[in-house]
Design an enzyme around this catalytic site. Structure first.
Site, PDB file in Angstrom:
ATOM      1  CG  PHE A 273      37.513 -48.188 -12.149  1.00  0.00           C
ATOM      2  CD1 PHE A 273      36.740 -49.211 -11.633  1.00  0.00           C
ATOM      3  CD2 PHE A 273      37.635 -47.012 -11.433  1.00  0.00           C
ATOM      4  CE1 PHE A 273      36.091 -49.054 -10.411  1.00  0.00           C
ATOM      5  CE2 PHE A 273      36.995 -46.848 -10.209  1.00  0.00           C
ATOM      6  CZ  PHE A 273      36.222 -47.874  -9.704  1.00  0.00           C
TER       7      PHE A 273
ATOM      8  CE  LYS B 231      41.106 -41.789  -8.151  1.00  0.00           C
ATOM      9  NZ  LYS B 231      40.468 -42.330  -6.945  1.00  0.00           N
TER      10      LYS B 231
ATOM     11  CG  ASP C 140      37.930 -41.004 -16.130  1.00  0.00           C
ATOM     12  OD1 ASP C 140      38.555 -40.313 -15.300  1.00  0.00           O
ATOM     13  OD2 ASP C 140      37.140 -41.909 -15.804  1.00  0.00           O
TER      14      ASP C 140
END
Length: 828
Positions: A140, A257, A228
């Site tokens: 994702f 984040k 990632d």
């Protein structure tokens, strides 16, 4: 601001999601955040164990974060200075590249994880001149189009195509497949994007050494290794960056984040000099990047993470958390399938509801809402916040802020364990109560039921196993259906069952269950799904024919989206779709089930007569509900037997005009056919076939003579339990069919607690026509030819379907079938 005012505002901010969250009891409004705790508008405190998908690593309103932001504001420092130099952005870039593994010396700031991925895609393509971005299945990387194309879970991209070209995927964790793919097309592959832990798939770790081997492959062929770490980075796994667990240095490292401290949207794409490109640097920009105040917060976050032992303690607390979750998995194996994770990035894999779990949990399961319902239960029953991951499994993320204490961690585990104890005992009732489904109907979120816009739920999950070839529409007929549909809700009070029905009435049609495979004696097979419109007949009547036709059309469209070739209309979905006319031509062939229902009802009546030596030709027969679809067909079938007399009984509210037309259409002596809206002529009848849509026991007021045979086709039944208690009557239930396999069961209770292998004729007709491969509409409209009845009965015999046999005692004096039938076959 009051709670009603807050709910009213939610009608403009993504009202589609707002209605769904409201229905699941997840529409809380937070008014205060402090560390690992959130306080809602009612003053209740919750332990945040998902940390806003990991973004709140240092807790809500972390002191170092708020101090940095307030200091910048107090000093009057400009946040936006594009395209001039931003000193705090420069400082943050220097600190990030110094802390990152390897030789990363370039930095591009962004405002989200997806934007960070997009920047990396552009950079590696510009630097290498190669078009292909390779990533792993199950990955994702974000929800913008480029990030979606890189994401290795196709369901996230459904409906948003076409996606940009130049993306491909290799199996996650398979280094041999990666090596073979890169070797074959190395001159076309710009980069391999990989997550050290696949978070949104459900927190899956790769095999040991996989990242190292990926590094070797990429280095050998000049392919950029892009790691990632948007979710795994900045301490989440017990190291500052998760790739450090294997000593891997990437060519590009993506973070976001946690970098913004839970206060600012902030991300960064770090790159080595070897994969930097000056053309990209001059042509790429982002308006809100290089924000001085945001970057000052980012510096405070990095300082908190790299001073003291916060990251080391995260590793220790992660081991404590995973051990505690593993203990819960051992204690509650029927509910928890497994646990996994690293550091404070863990997941609980839920075991989905099984075939006996009941209708409501099955409904949630097939719409992908089961994990959300469990999360809502955690919040309401335990004041612990967890949320599902975005993969196709039932995984709950347990990712608390890194600052959680051991005592708070133990408290969270104890509260989570208590919820799983309740779920293990009775998941249906635990979830139903927690999400407010049994509360006063006034608590149903405003706009759910009467809003002009229908409730939208996620697309039905693709079921494992064969692709369905038919769908059957079902609905409640009585609040007591709740108990028969769901054994876990059997102890609900009558008031609670009615409230539950009011709650589900806000839901649109959805997949209720995957039907068992039916095989005929001709060798054909049929696989299907049952689609529920969770409405009572009185709710259908309140909404009216026009609105119900639209909702039934949506149900048929849902079936079509699943690829089915035939849809059967169960219960009141036939009359409310104008006997199927409102839904023909939408893709699947339509069947109302009326032909087989009438044929089997008359056959059952003939058999009951033979048992006492009475032939229809010698009997005076009444058809109650004669103007309904099934009633009309029954009248015409009985007329072919030329009974001694035939009485057609209609609805007093509609008069006798329709009955008169039916009498003229019957091939029978007119003087032997009486028409009436009064039940008194039943006193002189030997046989009564009743198929009304009265939704009540209308035969209780009928003067039935001793010895009368009653075939009750109505649902809810026209003959009550009190009437069935008369020993001088023979009461049978019409429209029951024995399927070819006597072991077949449709979910908990087989819908209406019929014996295994026996089902309703309306469902059986749908299956029969599917087995035959017939692609015509069947039984649609007001004038169904008797040849259709004869044809469907012939097909039934051919494929091994037969009239269901009742045990002798039940045939003589059958007990009342419950009025709690999930499906009904009563036409209007």
């Amino acid at each position: 601001m009051s709670i009603p005012e807050l709910r009213a505002m939610n009608r403009t901010l993504n009202p589609t999601l707002g209605r769904l969250l409201g229905l699941l009891g997840m529409d809380r409004t937070w008014v205060r955040g402090e560390g690992v705790w959130l306080t809602d508008a009612r003053g209740r405190r919750f332990l945040d164990c998902y940390a806003q998908y990991g973004a709140v690593a240092l807790g809500h309103n972390a002191p170092c974060v708020t101090r940095a932001a307030l200091a910048a504001i107090a000093a009057g420092e400009p946040a936006m200075v594009q395209p001039y130099r931003a000193p705090y952005a420069e400082a943050l870039a220097n600190t990030l590249t110094r802390l990152a593994p390897g030789n990363l010396s370039r930095c591009v700031f962004t405002t989200s994880g997806a934007e960070t991925v997009e920047a990396a895609i552009k950079l590696v393509r510009a630097r290498t001149g190669r078009p292909i971005i390779l990533s792993a299945t199950g990955s994702f990387h974000g929800k913008t189009l480029g990030a979606l194309a890189a994401t290795g879970q196709t369901h996230h991209a459904e409906g948003f195509g076409p996606l940009p070209p130049g993306f491909d995927h290799v199996p996650f964790g398979d280094d041999e497949a990666l090596a073979a793919r890169v070797a074959r097309d190395s001159d076309c592959i710009a980069a391999f994007f990989i997550e050290p832990v696949q978070g949104e798939r459900g927190v899956h770790l790769p095999p040991a050494g996989y990242l190292q081997r990926a590094r070797e492959v990429c280095s050998r062929y000049g392919v950029a290794l892009v790691v990632d770490e948007i979710q795994t980075g900045l301490g989440r796994t017990g190291r500052l960056f998760a790739c450090e667990h294997e000593g891997v240095a990437p060519d590009l490292l993506l973070v976001a984040k946690a970098l913004g401290g839970g206060l600012f949207p902030l991300g960064a794409c770090l790159a080595s000099a070897d994969f930097w490109d000056d053309t990209f640097a001059l042509r790429h920009s982002s308006t809100f990047a290089n924000n001085n105040v945001a970057c000052r917060v980012g510096l405070a976050v990095l300082e908190a993470l790299t001073t003291g032992d916060l990251i080391d303690s995260t590793a220790r607390k992660g081991a404590r958390l995973l051990a505690g979750l593993a203990d819960l998995a051992r204690r509650y194996p029927r509910t928890i399938a497994g646990v996994r994770g690293r550091g404070l990035m863990t997941a609980i894999e839920l075991r989905g509801p099984d075939g006996g779990a009941g209708g409501f949990l099955s409904f949630l399961e097939h719409q992908g809402l089961y994990a959300y319902a469990v999360a809502a239960t955690m919040a309401e029953a335990a004041s612990v916040l967890v949320l599902p991951t975005l993969g196709d499994s039932h995984a709950l993320r347990v990712t608390p802020p890194l600052v959680i204490s051991n005592d708070e961690l133990d408290l969270a585990l104890a509260r989570i364990g208590d919820v799983f104890r309740r779920l293990e005992r009775n998941a249906s009732e635990t979830i139903t109560r927690a999400i407010g489904a049994l509360d006063d109907t006034a608590s149903v979120p405003t706009g759910c039921v009467d809003n002009a816009e229908p409730m939208t739920i996620p697309p039905a999950r693709s079921a494992k196993g064969p692709r369905p070839t038919y769908a059957f529409l079902a609905h409640f007929t009585h609040p007591d259906d709740v108990a028969e549909m769901d054994p876990g809700l059997a102890e609900l009070t009558a008031l609670e069952r009615r409230r539950f029905c009011a709650f589900t009435s806000a839901l649109p049609a959805g997949v209720l269950m995957v039907a068992p495979t039916i095989r005929s004696r001709m060798g054909a097979s049929a696989d299907g799904v049952v689609i529920a419109l969770p409405l009572l007949p009185e709710e259908m009547a309140r909404r009216g024919v026009r609105r119900m036709s639209t909702e039934i059309q949506r149900a048929v469209d849902l079936a079509a989206s699943l690829g089915v070739r035939r849809v059967g209309l169960g219960g009141y979905t036939a009359p409310y779709s104008r006997r199927g006319l409102a839904v023909v031509g939408r893709g699947p062939a339509i069947t109302t089930g009326n032909a087989l229902t009438a044929g089997m009802a008359v056959a059952a009546t003939i058999r009951a007569g033979h048992a006492i030596g009475l032939a229809l030709a010698d009997a005076r027969v009444a058809i109650v509900g004669a103007r309904g679809s099934v009633g009309t067909l029954c009248a015409r079938l009985v007329a072919r037997e030329r009974p001694r007399g035939l009485v057609l009984v209609g609805n007093p509210a509609t008069g006798i005009a329709g009955l008169a037309r039916l009498r003229r259409a019957l091939a029978h002596d007119a003087d032997r056919v009486a028409i009436t809206t009064d039940l008194s002529p039943l006193a002189d009848c030997d046989v009564v076939i009743t198929a009304t849509a009265g939704a009540r026991a209308i035969l209780d007021d009928a003067p039935l003579a001793p010895g009368t045979i009653v075939c009750d086709v109505a649902q809810p039944p026209d003959a009550s339990a009190r009437l069935r208690a008369r020993p001088d009557l023979t009461i049978i239930d019409g429209g029951h069919v024995a399927l070819p396999d006597p072991r077949v069961r449709f979910g908990a209770g087989n819908f209406r607690h019929l014996p295994d292998g026996v089902h309703l004729a309306c469902l059986a007709e749908t299956i029969l026509l599917t087995l035959e491969g017939d692609e015509r509409d069947w039984g649609v409209g007001d004038d169904v030819p008797l040849s259709d009845v004869d044809g469907i009965l012939s097909l039934a015999e051919r494929h091994g379907f037969r009239l269901a046999s009742l045990p002798p005692a039940e045939a003589r004096h059958a007990p009342a079938p419950s009025t709690r039938n999930v499906l009904c076959e009563t036409p209007v």
